[in-house]
Design a protein around this motif. Structure first.
Motif, mmCIF file in Angstrom:
data_model
loop_
_atom_site.group_PDB
_atom_site.id
_atom_site.type_symbol
_atom_site.label_atom_id
_atom_site.label_comp_id
_atom_site.label_asym_id
_atom_site.label_seq_id
_atom_site.Cartn_x
_atom_site.Cartn_y
_atom_site.Cartn_z
ATOM 1 N N SER B 140 0.829 -1.204 0.000
ATOM 2 C CA SER B 140 0.000 0.000 0.000
ATOM 3 C C SER B 140 0.864 1.254 0.000
ATOM 4 O O SER B 140 0.471 2.290 -0.550
ATOM 5 C CB SER B 140 -0.944 -0.015 1.194
ATOM 6 N N ILE B 141 2.016 1.169 0.615
ATOM 7 C CA ILE B 141 2.922 2.323 0.604
ATOM 8 C C ILE B 141 3.374 2.628 -0.820
ATOM 9 O O ILE B 141 3.358 3.775 -1.275
ATOM 10 C CB ILE B 141 4.146 2.045 1.501
ATOM 11 N N VAL B 142 3.731 1.555 -1.524
ATOM 12 C CA VAL B 142 4.150 1.732 -2.908
ATOM 13 C C VAL B 142 2.989 2.240 -3.751
ATOM 14 O O VAL B 142 3.146 3.149 -4.574
ATOM 15 C CB VAL B 142 4.696 0.402 -3.468
ATOM 16 N N ARG B 143 1.824 1.675 -3.520
ATOM 17 C CA ARG B 143 0.663 2.071 -4.308
ATOM 18 C C ARG B 143 0.347 3.548 -4.092
ATOM 19 O O ARG B 143 0.111 4.304 -5.037
ATOM 20 C CB ARG B 143 -0.546 1.223 -3.941
ATOM 21 N N ASP B 144 0.347 3.962 -2.832
ATOM 22 C CA ASP B 144 0.048 5.362 -2.538
ATOM 23 C C ASP B 144 1.030 6.292 -3.243
ATOM 24 O O ASP B 144 0.637 7.306 -3.825
ATOM 25 C CB ASP B 144 0.098 5.595 -1.024
ATOM 26 N N ALA B 145 2.287 5.933 -3.168
ATOM 27 C CA ALA B 145 3.300 6.780 -3.799
ATOM 28 C C ALA B 145 3.091 6.821 -5.312
ATOM 29 O O ALA B 145 3.267 7.862 -5.953
ATOM 30 C CB ALA B 145 4.693 6.259 -3.466
ATOM 31 N N ARG B 146 2.699 5.688 -5.858
ATOM 32 C CA ARG B 146 2.531 5.628 -7.302
ATOM 33 C C ARG B 146 1.331 6.441 -7.761
ATOM 34 O O ARG B 146 1.409 7.252 -8.692
ATOM 35 C CB ARG B 146 2.376 4.180 -7.754
ATOM 36 N N THR B 147 0.187 6.207 -7.106
ATOM 37 C CA THR B 147 -1.012 6.934 -7.525
ATOM 38 C C THR B 147 -0.849 8.433 -7.318
ATOM 39 O O THR B 147 -1.482 9.233 -8.005
ATOM 40 C CB THR B 147 -2.248 6.440 -6.748
ATOM 41 N N ALA B 148 0.004 8.815 -6.387
ATOM 42 C CA ALA B 148 0.249 10.244 -6.177
ATOM 43 C C ALA B 148 1.313 10.768 -7.145
ATOM 44 O O ALA B 148 1.665 11.944 -7.094
ATOM 45 C CB ALA B 148 0.682 10.489 -4.731
ATOM 46 N N GLY B 149 1.825 9.868 -7.973
ATOM 47 C CA GLY B 149 2.812 10.292 -8.958
ATOM 48 C C GLY B 149 4.167 10.620 -8.359
ATOM 49 O O GLY B 149 4.969 11.327 -8.973
ATOM 50 N N ARG B 150 4.402 10.120 -7.174
ATOM 51 C CA ARG B 150 5.673 10.444 -6.532
ATOM 52 C C ARG B 150 6.727 9.359 -6.722
ATOM 53 O O ARG B 150 7.843 9.466 -6.199
ATOM 54 C CB ARG B 150 5.457 10.657 -5.029
#
Lengths: 232, 232
Positions: B140-150
């Motif tokens: 989920s950490i990776v997903r959050d960073a990805r969806t936020a474009g970070r």
DNA sequence: AAGAATCAAGAGCAGTGCTCTCTTTTTGGT
DNA sequence: ACCAAAAAGAGAGCACTGCTCTTGATTCTT
């Protein structure tokens, strides 16, 4: 079949039979299922007699551990020297693959070394030397690549090695006889631990239903950590 | 002290006592040293009576495993949400640290989950869901960073994910609800396994005499794998 | 050849998981 | 309100474990 002359010969022979019977049972039932009595039974002895050859059940396990460490260490060293002329990354990956192969072939041995320690069991000093063979084999790959000037400096990973680790790294560098930048040592340790984490997960079915191509995944992660070290 | 009214209440209370006694003994003697009879003794019961509450010793262990998975999963999730506003790399590292902390605090629980499986014991289906909480928290950490474009695209690691893995990765992407490049998934798996490999080594004293600053090393390797994923 | 060290066997102790039987207590249906 | 059914606990017992101690036979050493 047997004509044991001197007493020493007899002792060695019985010890050998005992150990290989124990090894067989370990392979089948695992460390927790290994029973001194059943080993005694298998070699046609009464249970109390095996205490002439082994101090205790823990002592037996310790010997098995040492044997296994040596076996695994030999496998790693063999793979590393077998691929001494390959590319560094291939060499790293092939050695890792050999370690994985060994572990899959004798899962109970792997778990004996890297799984739960036996209850109340603290690994004695005797196991540290054979236990170091595997990491040494891996380090030697990095060392060879470095001394040959083939090691690609790590990409921007330097800040990942904080100053407090320098102490450990400096001492470690002496022990394993390598003069590498902290980032290289850090990456090597990362690769080493990743490798065993992955094998452990595969053996304990932690990736059940998620991964099918374990060999492919293992090779990919291994090459990734190797790349991180600077092997090419 | 006790006024058990209905039978169901009584059953639940006894079951609770039984489980917490088992948990206490597990913490002290480890999984292999856990004895049904001694648990029975501790709660003032005769050994045969506990079979009214537990099918077998393995059944007891399974329940402990599920409890532990949930406890560890909760710890990981808590850490991840606690640091939801931090930098992605800090969040990754903090969650990893929480997992390590939990493991060090209750080493026998960790080894119950990730160490040697009990003899003849095959983890039943019930454990897969709670067992997935930790990897999901990490993902989920990776997903959050990805969806936020970070998420910083990985550096040249793409060729490390061969085609044969695509099948696994595609299916996996569905399960964990993430649409990430194979290289990202590969790096995430690498980070996940590295983390547990490192913790396991620390717990089983595999790094004895080599590393002192385990916390520092763990954080460094964790940040390295996080960086590899693309977290910043 | 005599004495000492070694080996193997047997009995026994305390512990284990688990089953079966028996008695007591609680529950739910008539 | 009673009475059968279900549940809980206790006890004995089986087969197994690691380990110790004693006893008799064999081999080595002097």
């Amino acid at each position: 079949m047997d004509a044991p002359r001197t007493r020493q010969q007899h002792r060695e022979q019985v010890t050998d039979e005992l150990m290989s019977a124990a090894r067989r049972q370990l392979a089948q039932a695992g460390a927790a299922g290994l029973s001194l009595r059943s080993v005694a039974r298998e070699i046609g002895m009464v249970s109390s007699a095996v205490y002439r050859y082994v101090d205790s059940r823990d002592d037996l396990l310790t010997r098995l551990i040492i044997e296994s460490y040596d076996s695994l260490g030999a496998a790693a060293e063999h793979a590393a020297s077998e691929h001494a002329d390959s590319g560094d990354l291939d060499r790293w990956s092939a050695t890792a693959a050999a370690i994985r192969r060994w572990s899959l072939d004798q899962p109970h041995d792997y778990l004996l070394l890297y799984g739960s320690p036996v209850p109340g069991y603290a690994a004695p000093q005797d196991t540290t030397t054979p236990g170091g063979r595997v990491p040494l084999a891996l380090v030697s790959i990095v060392r060879d690549a470095r001394t040959a000037g083939r090691l690609v400096p790590p990409v921007e990973a330097d800040r990942a090695a904080p100053a407090t680790l320098r102490v450990d790294f400096d001492r470690l560098a002496e022990v394993i006889d390598i003069e590498a930048a902290p980032a290289i040592m850090l990456a090597t340790i990362t690769g080493w631990t990743q490798m065993f984490g992955m094998i452990g997960f595969e053996l304990t079915n932690q990736t059940r239903g998620v991964i099918d191509d374990h060999a492919g995944l293992f090779d990919a992660t291994t090459r990734l950590t190797g790349w991180l070290i600077g092997l090419r």
